[in-house]
Design a protein around this motif. Structure first.
Motif, PDB file in Angstrom:
ATOM      1  N   ARG A  55       0.829  -1.219   0.000  1.00  0.00           N
ATOM      2  CA  ARG A  55       0.000   0.000   0.000  1.00  0.00           C
ATOM      3  C   ARG A  55       0.852   1.254   0.000  1.00  0.00           C
ATOM      4  O   ARG A  55       0.629   2.166  -0.792  1.00  0.00           O
ATOM      5  CB  ARG A  55      -0.909   0.011   1.238  1.00  0.00           C
ATOM      6  N   VAL A  56       1.831   1.314   0.890  1.00  0.00           N
ATOM      7  CA  VAL A  56       2.655   2.522   1.023  1.00  0.00           C
ATOM      8  C   VAL A  56       3.472   2.764  -0.244  1.00  0.00           C
ATOM      9  O   VAL A  56       3.488   3.876  -0.778  1.00  0.00           O
ATOM     10  CB  VAL A  56       3.570   2.421   2.261  1.00  0.00           C
ATOM     11  N   TYR A  57       4.127   1.730  -0.738  1.00  0.00           N
ATOM     12  CA  TYR A  57       4.970   1.918  -1.913  1.00  0.00           C
ATOM     13  C   TYR A  57       4.158   2.102  -3.191  1.00  0.00           C
ATOM     14  O   TYR A  57       4.661   2.665  -4.163  1.00  0.00           O
ATOM     15  CB  TYR A  57       5.996   0.789  -2.038  1.00  0.00           C
ATOM     16  N   ALA A  58       2.914   1.660  -3.200  1.00  0.00           N
ATOM     17  CA  ALA A  58       2.045   1.951  -4.344  1.00  0.00           C
ATOM     18  C   ALA A  58       1.812   3.456  -4.447  1.00  0.00           C
ATOM     19  O   ALA A  58       1.827   4.024  -5.543  1.00  0.00           O
ATOM     20  CB  ALA A  58       0.715   1.210  -4.209  1.00  0.00           C
ATOM     21  N   VAL A  59       1.627   4.099  -3.303  1.00  0.00           N
ATOM     22  CA  VAL A  59       1.440   5.560  -3.288  1.00  0.00           C
ATOM     23  C   VAL A  59       2.738   6.256  -3.684  1.00  0.00           C
ATOM     24  O   VAL A  59       2.737   7.172  -4.513  1.00  0.00           O
ATOM     25  CB  VAL A  59       0.945   6.025  -1.903  1.00  0.00           C
ATOM     26  N   VAL A  60       3.855   5.810  -3.117  1.00  0.00           N
ATOM     27  CA  VAL A  60       5.152   6.402  -3.452  1.00  0.00           C
ATOM     28  C   VAL A  60       5.453   6.203  -4.941  1.00  0.00           C
ATOM     29  O   VAL A  60       6.058   7.066  -5.585  1.00  0.00           O
ATOM     30  CB  VAL A  60       6.276   5.785  -2.576  1.00  0.00           C
ATOM     31  N   GLY A  61       4.992   5.081  -5.482  1.00  0.00           N
ATOM     32  CA  GLY A  61       5.222   4.770  -6.895  1.00  0.00           C
ATOM     33  C   GLY A  61       4.606   5.757  -7.862  1.00  0.00           C
ATOM     34  O   GLY A  61       4.970   5.787  -9.044  1.00  0.00           O
ATOM     35  N   ALA A  62       3.691   6.593  -7.393  1.00  0.00           N
ATOM     36  CA  ALA A  62       3.109   7.619  -8.267  1.00  0.00           C
ATOM     37  C   ALA A  62       4.171   8.585  -8.774  1.00  0.00           C
ATOM     38  O   ALA A  62       3.994   9.222  -9.824  1.00  0.00           O
ATOM     39  CB  ALA A  62       2.012   8.375  -7.528  1.00  0.00           C
ATOM     40  N   ALA A  63       5.299   8.678  -8.075  1.00  0.00           N
ATOM     41  CA  ALA A  63       6.389   9.557  -8.510  1.00  0.00           C
ATOM     42  C   ALA A  63       7.050   9.049  -9.790  1.00  0.00           C
ATOM     43  O   ALA A  63       7.600   9.838 -10.555  1.00  0.00           O
ATOM     44  CB  ALA A  63       7.434   9.683  -7.408  1.00  0.00           C
TER      45      ALA A  63
END
Length: 156
Positions: A55-63
């Motif tokens: 979940r967390v890295y999915a959000v960070v992956g937006a970069a």
């Protein structure tokens, strides 16, 4: 500026997408172990941790696509077929992650915690593993397209 944007794009892909692909791949077998050992606190904790990483890295992956578009614009390749294909595959990977992988993980966590109203079986974890494999294959394809860049005149 192009080199800076490209470096940030590649680093973001490694730091953000890498953990999601690994944690998502580890989740189904961890969930099967936790389901096989009801009440095992450590197994359940592992499953919850892997889901949190996803979940967390999915959000960070937006970069990753943000810096990817900035790099492509700087390089003047926004209309290239390899980039368009990469964008489509990236969007598809995001949909697979958001619509299939993460909700599938949540259902298995509910089963591990004993909160599931229906019976969640080994088959659910196998389906999740398959969907996760598709997600990982999409990212691998995007990575190859980014490296090979069909039709590029750079000789790469």
């Amino acid at each position: 500026m192009t080199k800076f944007l490209l470096a940030v794009h590649v680093l973001a892909a490694i730091v953000a997408v890498g953990p999601v692909t690994v944690a998502a791949s580890m989740f189904p077998p961890a969930a099967r172990r936790a389901l096989a050992e009801p009440g095992e606190v450590r197994a359940a904790g592992t499953v919850r941790l892997l889901h949190r990483i996803c979940r967390v890295y999915a959000v960070v992956g937006a970069a990753v696509p943000v810096f990817g578009f900035a790099t492509a614009r700087q390089m003047g390749v926004l209309g290239d077929a390899w980039l368009i294909a990469s964008v489509v595959l990236t969007a598809l990977a995001a949909v697979v992650l958001g619509v299939l992988v993460l909700p599938g993980q949540e259902r298995l966590i509910e089963a591990v915690d004993g909160e599931s109203s229906g019976e969640v079986t080994r088959a659910a974890s196998v389906r999740l593993a398959m969907v996760t494999g598709v997600f990982n294959l999409l990212w691998a394809t995007v990575t190859v397209l980014m490296i090979v860049r069909p039709g590029s005149t750079t000789g790469a």
